[in-house]
Design a protein around this motif. Sequence first.
Motif, PDB file in Angstrom:
ATOM      1  N   ARG A 227       0.842  -1.196   0.000  1.00 33.16           N
ATOM      2  CA  ARG A 227       0.000   0.000   0.000  1.00 33.16           C
ATOM      3  C   ARG A 227       0.876   1.246   0.000  1.00 33.16           C
ATOM      4  NH1 ARG A 227      -2.667   0.155   6.090  1.00 33.16           N
ATOM      5  NH2 ARG A 227      -0.685   0.201   7.193  1.00 33.16           N
ATOM      6  N   THR A 248     -10.844   3.192  -3.877  1.00 29.97           N
ATOM      7  CA  THR A 248     -11.658   3.413  -2.682  1.00 29.97           C
ATOM      8  C   THR A 248     -11.110   2.728  -1.425  1.00 29.97           C
ATOM      9  OG1 THR A 248     -13.008   1.550  -3.362  1.00 29.97           O
ATOM     10  CG2 THR A 248     -13.796   3.743  -3.983  1.00 29.97           C
ATOM     11  N   GLU A 249     -10.092   1.902  -1.609  1.00 32.99           N
ATOM     12  CA  GLU A 249      -9.537   1.230  -0.426  1.00 32.99           C
ATOM     13  C   GLU A 249      -8.543   2.168   0.247  1.00 32.99           C
ATOM     14  OE1 GLU A 249      -8.688  -3.099  -0.752  1.00 32.99           O
ATOM     15  OE2 GLU A 249      -9.195  -2.753  -2.842  1.00 32.99           O
ATOM     16  N   SER A 251      -7.611   4.408   3.857  1.00 30.87           N
ATOM     17  CA  SER A 251      -7.871   4.579   5.287  1.00 30.87           C
ATOM     18  C   SER A 251      -6.911   5.616   5.856  1.00 30.87           C
ATOM     19  CB  SER A 251      -7.707   3.241   6.021  1.00 30.87           C
ATOM     20  OG  SER A 251      -6.428   2.717   5.749  1.00 30.87           O
ATOM     21  N   GLU A 261      -4.665   1.450  -0.916  1.00 29.21           N
ATOM     22  CA  GLU A 261      -4.402   0.122  -1.483  1.00 29.21           C
ATOM     23  C   GLU A 261      -4.871   0.083  -2.923  1.00 29.21           C
ATOM     24  OE1 GLU A 261      -5.153  -3.551   0.683  1.00 29.21           O
ATOM     25  OE2 GLU A 261      -5.619  -2.284   2.407  1.00 29.21           O
ATOM     26  N   HIS A 313      -4.823  -6.966   7.453  1.00 32.38           N
ATOM     27  CA  HIS A 313      -5.427  -7.129   6.132  1.00 32.38           C
ATOM     28  C   HIS A 313      -5.701  -8.581   5.787  1.00 32.38           C
ATOM     29  CE1 HIS A 313      -4.363  -2.990   6.101  1.00 32.38           C
ATOM     30  NE2 HIS A 313      -5.039  -2.836   4.982  1.00 32.38           N
TER      31      HIS A 313
END
Length: 361
Positions: A227, A248-249, A251, A261, A313
């Motif tokens: 990531r 959209t991944e 955080s 990610e 993860h």
Amino acid sequence: MHDRSGRIVVNNISKTFGSIPAVQNLSFTVEPGSVTGFLGPNGAGKTTTLRMILGLVNPTAGTATINGCRYHQLGNPGAVVGAVLEAQSFHARRTARDHLKVFASAIGVSDQRADEVLGLVGLTGAGDRNVGGFSLGMRQRLALATALLGDPQVLVLDEPGNGLDPEGIAWLRQFLRGFAAQGRTVLVSSHLLAEVEQTIDQVVIISRGQTMYYGMLDDLRNSQRSRVLVQAGDAQALVTALGEQQITEVSTLQDGRIAVEGATSKQVGDIAAQAGVALYGVEEERVDLEQLYFQLTSGQYAAPVQHQYSQAHGQVPPPGPPPGPPPGTPPGQPPGGPGYQQDPTAYQRPDQGRTPWGGQQ
Ligand SMILES: Nc1ncnc2c1ncn2[C@@H]1O[C@H](COP(=O)(O)OP(=O)(O)OP(=O)(O)O)[C@@H](O)[C@H]1O
């Protein structure tokens, strides 16, 4: 008659000692021209499996073959397989050279080969010293020299790194890669992934006698996505811009950085630039292979967890049936594939060009 393929095939092998299921339904293939790491915590069943391959322990079920034959059917096994097992014992008052001559005579090779193998393992200067005065690392080298006496096509080594200092480990790495680069086969066990990580192409990871992963080491590495961590001038604007590009991944870390990610650092940088968002730092977080190994052997390996990322993860390859090639078939990636460096100079045959591998009996 063996097929001279240099292939080790372990097919659904199991071993039970009384009520202890030491090895359960283990299957893997070791191809010539590659180094396969056989990894697992203490007591996982590595030594038992290697001893079954070498005909020293009878399997409760399943088979292990080298060149298509069980070890006992190889005819002159010393010329096909060289093995170094744990706790190898030596006659303390015998010199290294004499030790090798005894074994050379047992498998029908000349005394001259004793000197050759001493040279191969870097022990020429110690050939006339009594083995009783050898360090653990020197004993490991002598054990390897003994395994090389028959100029074998296949090497099976149980924890050969034990007792070696970092220089010795680096030497062993170069040696094994050079050996495999000549089209020979290496199966090497270890309980430490870091010790063999740079040496091996394929890996079989076991825990409690069962396969947890079987496949190319690179595939294991790639099974976890890395990531991108960025420090953005306007975090919300960056998240929105990424979302508009279907990324959209995302955080937010405790330190305020954004973790992305499914995108490269270049993609994130380009999207931030287009959105007019300043970036103060971009970092690609790589997969921690050691952490993966701990997870795959969790419950048996007591090492503390250092990094939480990969665990959080949970993208560890599932235990059970291996994601790699099915038993009895070659791995998907040919030897010499990505990440594989050849060093053909590291191992010299006793008489270069004299005996092609196909000519061994
Ligand atoms: N001869 C034996 N009799 C009874 N149990 C055995 C025997 N050999 C091995 N075991 C058991 O089988 C299991 C696997 O042992 P094995 O030595 O194969 O593991 P390992 O992965 O090589 O571990 P280590 O790295 O500590 O040598 C262990 O529970 C061990 O106690």
